[in-house]
Design an enzyme around this catalytic site. Structure first.
Site, PDB file in Angstrom:
ATOM      1  N   ARG A  81      -0.905   2.080 -13.340  1.00 31.53           N
ATOM      2  CA  ARG A  81       0.069   3.062 -12.869  1.00 31.53           C
ATOM      3  C   ARG A  81       1.405   2.897 -13.578  1.00 31.53           C
ATOM      4  O   ARG A  81       1.896   1.781 -13.711  1.00 31.53           O
ATOM      5  CB  ARG A  81       0.257   2.926 -11.349  1.00 31.53           C
ATOM      6  CG  ARG A  81      -0.842   3.570 -10.568  1.00 31.53           C
ATOM      7  CD  ARG A  81      -0.746   3.276  -9.098  1.00 31.53           C
ATOM      8  NE  ARG A  81       0.576   3.510  -8.512  1.00 31.53           N
ATOM      9  CZ  ARG A  81       0.816   3.491  -7.218  1.00 31.53           C
ATOM     10  NH1 ARG A  81      -0.178   3.260  -6.365  1.00 31.53           N
ATOM     11  NH2 ARG A  81       2.020   3.710  -6.753  1.00 31.53           N
TER      12      ARG A  81
ATOM     13  N   LYS B  20      -2.989  -0.873   1.610  1.00 35.90           N
ATOM     14  CA  LYS B  20      -3.232   0.324   2.443  1.00 35.90           C
ATOM     15  C   LYS B  20      -4.355   1.180   1.860  1.00 35.90           C
ATOM     16  O   LYS B  20      -5.235   1.630   2.576  1.00 35.90           O
ATOM     17  CB  LYS B  20      -1.953   1.178   2.552  1.00 35.90           C
ATOM     18  CG  LYS B  20      -0.748   0.444   3.124  1.00 35.90           C
ATOM     19  CD  LYS B  20       0.436   1.373   3.342  1.00 35.90           C
ATOM     20  CE  LYS B  20       0.999   1.985   2.073  1.00 35.90           C
ATOM     21  NZ  LYS B  20       1.602   1.011   1.130  1.00 35.90           N
TER      22      LYS B  20
ATOM     23  N   ARG C  58       7.352   7.921   5.109  1.00 40.67           N
ATOM     24  CA  ARG C  58       8.090   6.840   4.458  1.00 40.67           C
ATOM     25  C   ARG C  58       9.537   6.792   4.907  1.00 40.67           C
ATOM     26  O   ARG C  58      10.273   5.889   4.495  1.00 40.67           O
ATOM     27  CB  ARG C  58       8.071   7.046   2.948  1.00 40.67           C
ATOM     28  CG  ARG C  58       7.022   6.232   2.208  1.00 40.67           C
ATOM     29  CD  ARG C  58       7.069   6.689   0.781  1.00 40.67           C
ATOM     30  NE  ARG C  58       6.656   5.742  -0.195  1.00 40.67           N
ATOM     31  CZ  ARG C  58       5.425   5.664  -0.681  1.00 40.67           C
ATOM     32  NH1 ARG C  58       4.468   6.414  -0.207  1.00 40.67           N
ATOM     33  NH2 ARG C  58       5.146   4.824  -1.648  1.00 40.67           N
TER      34      ARG C  58
ATOM     35  N   ARG D 234      10.876   0.173  -5.810  1.00 41.42           N
ATOM     36  CA  ARG D 234      10.003   0.679  -4.741  1.00 41.42           C
ATOM     37  C   ARG D 234      10.048  -0.254  -3.532  1.00 41.42           C
ATOM     38  O   ARG D 234      10.028   0.187  -2.380  1.00 41.42           O
ATOM     39  CB  ARG D 234       8.568   0.845  -5.265  1.00 41.42           C
ATOM     40  CG  ARG D 234       8.465   2.015  -6.252  1.00 41.42           C
ATOM     41  CD  ARG D 234       7.179   1.969  -7.055  1.00 41.42           C
ATOM     42  NE  ARG D 234       5.991   2.025  -6.231  1.00 41.42           N
ATOM     43  CZ  ARG D 234       4.823   1.500  -6.575  1.00 41.42           C
ATOM     44  NH1 ARG D 234       4.686   0.853  -7.725  1.00 41.42           N
ATOM     45  NH2 ARG D 234       3.794   1.597  -5.783  1.00 41.42           N
TER      46      ARG D 234
ATOM     47  N   ARG E 255      -2.624  -5.090 -10.976  1.00 39.62           N
ATOM     48  CA  ARG E 255      -3.663  -4.121 -10.591  1.00 39.62           C
ATOM     49  C   ARG E 255      -3.892  -3.041 -11.650  1.00 39.62           C
ATOM     50  O   ARG E 255      -2.990  -2.649 -12.372  1.00 39.62           O
ATOM     51  CB  ARG E 255      -3.366  -3.512  -9.219  1.00 39.62           C
ATOM     52  CG  ARG E 255      -2.212  -2.569  -9.143  1.00 39.62           C
ATOM     53  CD  ARG E 255      -2.002  -2.131  -7.690  1.00 39.62           C
ATOM     54  NE  ARG E 255      -0.858  -1.267  -7.555  1.00 39.62           N
ATOM     55  CZ  ARG E 255      -0.406  -0.780  -6.410  1.00 39.62           C
ATOM     56  NH1 ARG E 255      -1.011  -1.090  -5.274  1.00 39.62           N
ATOM     57  NH2 ARG E 255       0.646   0.013  -6.378  1.00 39.62           N
TER      58      ARG E 255
END
Ligand code: AMP
Length: 223
Positions: A161, A13, A88, A172, A127
């Protein structure tokens, strides 16, 4: 044009929101980035949300709604906005609808990026980003051209992160399936949901999104 980019963590996203922002001069409202910036700056909001985010939990709705309302009213959002990471929950979606109505705005599209859970875990685990400009990279699929140097700004500092750790990622993803995926029928009923194959490479996903937006532009031109 007002768009929601919808999908689980790691679906791409943020990457697509960056591209859309540049192509269409829209403002990008990435709630995760906004909250992380608040944490980094040490603001009162940051202090409020730091621990919640580190655990992979959701920040309370009232905080999120105020954050989005404040941004949508800014002049750079007048041509339109891209929401990434919000809403969300169904409660957030209902609050967003009410807020947009009061601002005399509406959503044009909710674009869902469909990606398998196994691929999401692979993407998230690898990532990292430039600590200075935020440019995104991946251990397997997108290393900086010159090892250890950011392509975009030349910085040599990179960061991962806190909530991308394996144990937090599974929480998550579980939260996405339990709380966020139920939004799909909500937007399907409104007739604004479009799904694209998020497993494809970045350019191919961008082309699919372009196609969705072109249809809308054609309809607007012919009406
Ligand atoms: P993201 O970068 O979208 O994965 O968001 C990172 C974290 O920010 C989430 O795990 C939540 O703790 C918080 N967050 C971002 N967007 C929202 C939202 N719409 N509602 C509640 N918490 C959010």
């Amino acid at each position: 044009m007002n768009i929601i980019l919808f999908g689980p963590p790691g679906a791409g996203k943020g990457t697509q929101a960056d591209i859309l922002q540049k192509q269409h001069s829209l403002c990008k409202l990435s709630t995760g980035d906004m909250l992380r910036a608040a944490v980094t700056s040490g603001s009162p909001l940051g202090a409020q949300v730091k621990d919640i985010m580190a655990k992979g939990q959701l920040v309370p709705d009232s905080i999120m709604i105020d954050l989005i309302r404040g941004r949508i009213q800014q002049p750079d959002c007048h041509p339109g906005f891209i929401l990434d990471g919000f809403p969300r929950t169904v409660a957030q979606a209902e609050a967003l609808d009410a807020m947009l109505t009061s601002e005399k705005k509406k959503l044009d599209y909710v674009i869902e990026l469909q990606v398998d859970d196994a691929e999401l875990v692979r993407r998230i685990a690898g990532r990292f980003s430039c600590a200075k400009c935020g440019a995104g990279y991946h251990d397997q699929s997108k290393q900086p051209r010159q090892p250890g140097v950011c392509d975009a700004c030349g910085s040599r500092e990179f960061t991962r992160r806190e909530d991308d750790k394996a144990e937090t990622v599974s929480k998550r993803l579980e939260a996405y399936h339990r709380q966020t995926a139920p939004l799909l029928p909500y937007y399907r009923t409104q007739g604004i949901l479009k799904s694209v194959d998020g497993m494809a490479d970045i350019d191919a996903v961008t082309r699919q999104i372009d196609q969705v937006l072109r249809v809308r532009t054609k309809v607007a031109e012919n009406s």
